[in-house]
Scaffold this motif. Sequence first.
Motif, PDB file in Angstrom:
ATOM      1  N   VAL A 162      10.382  21.030  -6.099  1.00  0.00           N
ATOM      2  CA  VAL A 162       9.176  21.663  -5.555  1.00  0.00           C
ATOM      3  C   VAL A 162       9.009  22.964  -6.325  1.00  0.00           C
ATOM      4  N   ALA A 163       7.929  23.039  -7.098  1.00  0.00           N
ATOM      5  CA  ALA A 163       7.678  24.205  -7.941  1.00  0.00           C
ATOM      6  C   ALA A 163       6.491  24.978  -7.399  1.00  0.00           C
ATOM      7  N   GLY A 211       6.367  20.498 -17.445  1.00  0.00           N
ATOM      8  CA  GLY A 211       4.968  20.266 -17.764  1.00  0.00           C
ATOM      9  C   GLY A 211       4.220  19.536 -16.676  1.00  0.00           C
ATOM     10  N   THR A 212       4.916  18.653 -15.964  1.00  0.00           N
ATOM     11  CA  THR A 212       4.272  17.904 -14.893  1.00  0.00           C
ATOM     12  C   THR A 212       3.761  18.838 -13.803  1.00  0.00           C
ATOM     13  N   SER A 213       4.500  19.885 -13.498  1.00  0.00           N
ATOM     14  CA  SER A 213       4.106  20.789 -12.418  1.00  0.00           C
ATOM     15  C   SER A 213       2.819  21.530 -12.746  1.00  0.00           C
ATOM     16  N   ILE A 214       2.686  21.981 -14.002  1.00  0.00           N
ATOM     17  CA  ILE A 214       1.469  22.687 -14.397  1.00  0.00           C
ATOM     18  C   ILE A 214       0.270  21.759 -14.268  1.00  0.00           C
ATOM     19  N   GLY A 215       0.409  20.536 -14.782  1.00  0.00           N
ATOM     20  CA  GLY A 215      -0.706  19.595 -14.706  1.00  0.00           C
ATOM     21  C   GLY A 215      -1.078  19.246 -13.278  1.00  0.00           C
ATOM     22  N   ALA A 216      -0.079  19.006 -12.434  1.00  0.00           N
ATOM     23  CA  ALA A 216      -0.370  18.685 -11.043  1.00  0.00           C
ATOM     24  C   ALA A 216      -1.025  19.854 -10.333  1.00  0.00           C
ATOM     25  N   ALA A 217      -0.601  21.079 -10.658  1.00  0.00           N
ATOM     26  CA  ALA A 217      -1.205  22.256 -10.031  1.00  0.00           C
ATOM     27  C   ALA A 217      -2.677  22.394 -10.397  1.00  0.00           C
ATOM     28  N   LEU A 218      -3.059  21.972 -11.601  1.00  0.00           N
ATOM     29  CA  LEU A 218      -4.456  22.082 -12.036  1.00  0.00           C
ATOM     30  C   LEU A 218      -5.395  21.262 -11.163  1.00  0.00           C
ATOM     31  N   ALA A 231       1.970  24.861  -4.512  1.00  0.00           N
ATOM     32  CA  ALA A 231       3.278  24.213  -4.397  1.00  0.00           C
ATOM     33  C   ALA A 231       3.141  22.779  -4.902  1.00  0.00           C
ATOM     34  N   VAL A 232       3.903  22.442  -5.923  1.00  0.00           N
ATOM     35  CA  VAL A 232       3.840  21.103  -6.516  1.00  0.00           C
ATOM     36  C   VAL A 232       5.106  20.339  -6.130  1.00  0.00           C
ATOM     37  N   ILE A 233       4.910  19.260  -5.403  1.00  0.00           N
ATOM     38  CA  ILE A 233       6.006  18.340  -5.084  1.00  0.00           C
ATOM     39  C   ILE A 233       6.119  17.374  -6.247  1.00  0.00           C
ATOM     40  N   SER A 290       0.053  20.153  -4.200  1.00  0.00           N
ATOM     41  CA  SER A 290      -0.255  19.010  -5.050  1.00  0.00           C
ATOM     42  C   SER A 290       1.009  18.178  -5.209  1.00  0.00           C
ATOM     43  N   ILE A 291       0.854  16.959  -5.683  1.00  0.00           N
ATOM     44  CA  ILE A 291       1.965  16.007  -5.708  1.00  0.00           C
ATOM     45  C   ILE A 291       1.957  15.238  -7.017  1.00  0.00           C
ATOM     46  N   THR A 292       3.131  15.040  -7.582  1.00  0.00           N
ATOM     47  CA  THR A 292       3.290  14.158  -8.733  1.00  0.00           C
ATOM     48  C   THR A 292       4.608  13.419  -8.593  1.00  0.00           C
ATOM     49  N   THR A 293       4.631  12.148  -8.970  1.00  0.00           N
ATOM     50  CA  THR A 293       5.848  11.335  -8.845  1.00  0.00           C
ATOM     51  C   THR A 293       5.980  10.399 -10.035  1.00  0.00           C
ATOM     52  N   HIS A 294       7.185   9.845 -10.178  1.00  0.00           N
ATOM     53  CA  HIS A 294       7.398   8.798 -11.178  1.00  0.00           C
ATOM     54  C   HIS A 294       6.604   7.557 -10.795  1.00  0.00           C
TER      55      HIS A 294
END
Length: 458
Positions: free
Chosen positions: A19-20, A413-420, A8-10, A74-78
């Motif tokens: 949330v993906a 694309g951000t979700s795939i990278g954060a999931a890695l 789960a990517v926030i 995992s988490i990604t933000t601006h």
Amino acid sequence: MSAPRHIAVIDIGKTNAKVALVDLGTLSEVALRRMANAPARQAPYPHHDVEALWTFILNSLADLNREQRIDAISITTHGATGALVDASGELVLPVLDYEFDGPDRLAADYDAIRPPFSETGTPRLPLGLNLGAQFFWLEKRFPVEFARAAAMLMYAQYWALRLTGVAANEVTSLGCHTDMWNPWGGDFSSMVDSLGWRSLMAPVRPAGERLGPILPVLAERTGLDPQTPVFCGLHDSNASLLPHLLSDTPPFSVVSTGTWVVSMAVGGKMVDLDPARDTLVNVNALGHPVPSARFMGGREFSMLTSDRPLDCSGSDVLAVLTRKMLLLPSTQQGSGPFPHHEATWLDADGIGKGERFAAISFYLALMTATCLDLIGADGPTIVEGPFARNSLFVGMLAAATMRTVIASEAATGTSIGAALLASDQVAMRGKGERLEPPADPVWASYVSAWRAAVDTRS
């Protein structure tokens, strides 16, 4: 314990929060929840509505987990956003919206103490786009509240704290035009020490470090396994870059599109970056400096296409190319490669709706090509995010750079990278459609006309 597969990517963007659920087996999104993300424009200053976001995050995690067991988070933000928390992890002040102009009121004082571009790779930006300027303004404007702070956190790690109770920081967000990080030295900038902030900085952890399991109360609230690991997280543009760092051979560049269009060059030509044109040095998830440039392309697209159809015919495209209907920079001023130019249309009398959409797409591609030139980009260009689905943007970017453009298949694309971050960081598969520069000279002629018109106005 088996390796996690469903992550789960926030993903907190400036315009939308998501949330993906990413399947690491296929490197694809299998489910997505989304909400609009707008700042709360109320006292004491415009700020992020973190409680609304928190409710959305927890509800989405619970909902997705009912469909498919979540193995990790995992988490990604601006970027350009940070939080001040007390010893219990509570905010001492609201999380400031970087488009608020309050920090500009102390611009002269801040300019006197901020480090030079040569130390940080950070250009001087307006509003709160330099995170150091935000914290400086908050310390001067709210000294009592600021004095209660026990930790300064980057935005992704603020959410990690709420999920795990563990305070951390991370280099991709610290290195995102904050004035607070030296990308070549791999340490905080001299300003952090001169202002006495180093003691407030939570420990710097790798983006892919497992901070801990989700807090028990949150496991009960969401239905997740109490041992569900939460990873430190990273800045969104660097999340888009990470899969390609792991699998591609330099030189190449990645264009991450969202509210901001961020271009990053890996292994490109050596050039002197011009901070006056919104070039900067980002820090990638591996800790390495990355020449970068950006403009607010997603915001411009929204402004320009509001209440208008988002398609056009082949005859519309041909009319724009042959008549040289041009949109010149900049729709959103104050940042980007032409921060002081005022947008204008040329040869666009009687432009139709479809023609307008084509010209806007071309404008955004040509702005992106300018950014790539400024950072010495070479080799293929991978476009991530929503602009990858705009064939006119992709085609004109190939024409303007005269290099291959790869339109990523990933919806986010951000979700795939954060999931890695939660994986063994395997190589990327299924890049997407490859487009070569158009053979028809009318495309190159349009590029030349746009550039000549921009040069005339410079």
